[in-house]
Write a protein that holds these residues in place. Sequence first.
Motif, PDB file in Angstrom:
ATOM      1  N   GLY A 103       0.812  -1.214   0.000  1.00 22.03           N
ATOM      2  CA  GLY A 103       0.000   0.000   0.000  1.00 22.03           C
ATOM      3  C   GLY A 103       0.842   1.258   0.000  1.00 22.03           C
ATOM      4  N   LEU A 104       1.937   1.247   0.765  1.00 23.94           N
ATOM      5  CA  LEU A 104       2.839   2.409   0.767  1.00 23.94           C
ATOM      6  C   LEU A 104       3.469   2.619  -0.601  1.00 23.94           C
ATOM      7  N   LEU A 105       3.890   1.540  -1.236  1.00 18.87           N
ATOM      8  CA  LEU A 105       4.457   1.679  -2.577  1.00 18.87           C
ATOM      9  C   LEU A 105       3.425   2.192  -3.567  1.00 18.87           C
ATOM     10  N   ALA A 106       2.201   1.707  -3.446  1.00 19.75           N
ATOM     11  CA  ALA A 106       1.145   2.185  -4.339  1.00 19.75           C
ATOM     12  C   ALA A 106       0.888   3.673  -4.123  1.00 19.75           C
ATOM     13  N   ALA A 107       0.916   4.106  -2.872  1.00 13.56           N
ATOM     14  CA  ALA A 107       0.713   5.528  -2.584  1.00 13.56           C
ATOM     15  C   ALA A 107       1.873   6.365  -3.101  1.00 13.56           C
ATOM     16  N   LEU A 108       3.088   5.873  -2.938  1.00 11.45           N
ATOM     17  CA  LEU A 108       4.254   6.637  -3.382  1.00 11.45           C
ATOM     18  C   LEU A 108       4.391   6.666  -4.899  1.00 11.45           C
ATOM     19  N   ILE A 140       5.000  -7.386  -5.094  1.00 12.18           N
ATOM     20  CA  ILE A 140       5.988  -7.193  -4.026  1.00 12.18           C
ATOM     21  C   ILE A 140       5.529  -7.838  -2.720  1.00 12.18           C
ATOM     22  N   ILE A 141       4.238  -8.182  -2.624  1.00  8.69           N
ATOM     23  CA  ILE A 141       3.709  -8.760  -1.384  1.00  8.69           C
ATOM     24  C   ILE A 141       4.389 -10.085  -1.065  1.00  8.69           C
ATOM     25  N   ALA A 142       4.515 -10.964  -2.036  1.00 11.08           N
ATOM     26  CA  ALA A 142       5.082 -12.298  -1.786  1.00 11.08           C
ATOM     27  C   ALA A 142       6.536 -12.251  -1.305  1.00 11.08           C
ATOM     28  N   PRO A 143       7.430 -11.492  -1.946  1.00 13.78           N
ATOM     29  CA  PRO A 143       8.804 -11.464  -1.441  1.00 13.78           C
ATOM     30  C   PRO A 143       8.924 -10.847  -0.045  1.00 13.78           C
ATOM     31  N   VAL A 144       8.134  -9.820   0.236  1.00 19.28           N
ATOM     32  CA  VAL A 144       8.191  -9.208   1.565  1.00 19.28           C
ATOM     33  C   VAL A 144       7.680 -10.195   2.607  1.00 19.28           C
ATOM     34  N   TRP A 145       6.580 -10.863   2.305  1.00 19.65           N
ATOM     35  CA  TRP A 145       6.016 -11.834   3.248  1.00 19.65           C
ATOM     36  C   TRP A 145       6.996 -12.989   3.481  1.00 19.65           C
ATOM     37  N   CYS A 146       7.609 -13.484   2.427  1.00 19.41           N
ATOM     38  CA  CYS A 146       8.591 -14.567   2.567  1.00 19.41           C
ATOM     39  C   CYS A 146       9.815 -14.119   3.369  1.00 19.41           C
ATOM     40  N   ALA A 147      10.242 -12.892   3.153  1.00 20.83           N
ATOM     41  CA  ALA A 147      11.388 -12.385   3.912  1.00 20.83           C
ATOM     42  C   ALA A 147      11.060 -12.282   5.403  1.00 20.83           C
ATOM     43  N   VAL A 148       9.874 -11.772   5.718  1.00 22.93           N
ATOM     44  CA  VAL A 148       9.480 -11.661   7.122  1.00 22.93           C
ATOM     45  C   VAL A 148       9.349 -13.051   7.732  1.00 22.93           C
ATOM     46  N   THR A 159       1.199   4.946   8.944  1.00 25.75           N
ATOM     47  CA  THR A 159       1.738   5.818   7.903  1.00 25.75           C
ATOM     48  C   THR A 159       0.782   5.886   6.718  1.00 25.75           C
ATOM     49  N   LEU A 160       0.221   4.745   6.346  1.00 25.61           N
ATOM     50  CA  LEU A 160      -0.781   4.742   5.271  1.00 25.61           C
ATOM     51  C   LEU A 160      -1.986   5.593   5.646  1.00 25.61           C
ATOM     52  N   PHE A 161      -2.426   5.486   6.879  1.00 30.62           N
ATOM     53  CA  PHE A 161      -3.554   6.284   7.340  1.00 30.62           C
ATOM     54  C   PHE A 161      -3.213   7.769   7.332  1.00 30.62           C
ATOM     55  N   ALA A 162      -1.992   8.104   7.764  1.00 32.66           N
ATOM     56  CA  ALA A 162      -1.574   9.500   7.781  1.00 32.66           C
ATOM     57  C   ALA A 162      -1.468  10.081   6.380  1.00 32.66           C
TER      58      ALA A 162
END
Length: 96
Positions: free
Chosen positions: A30-35, A53-61, A88-91
């Motif tokens: 969501g942050l990337l989409a906003a940026l 980008i969701i899958a690599p971030v989730w796998c990394a976490v 941050t997304l809300f802000a």
Amino acid sequence: MTPHLTSRNWAGKTAAGLVLGLALALGVSGLLAALLGVRDSFFSPQGQFTMWIIAPVWCAVLSLCFLFRNGLRAWLWLGVAAAAVWLTLFALGSLS
């Protein structure tokens, strides 16, 4: 002397990585989409990037959640990170 990392509490660490890792990955997307200014054009290259980008971030976490000393620390730190991303997304006003 600091204690060594063990395989104890692996269920708590795994659950934290699965649940909060997904929340963190969705928030990062969501942050990337906003940026990048992606609104409803998910078929654009920027939209595809933010979706994939969701899958690599989730796998990394999920891979790194086993480095926490116990399940409680994994839940706390990943919860703080996910809350920071979503606040941050809300802000930014992206949650409308």
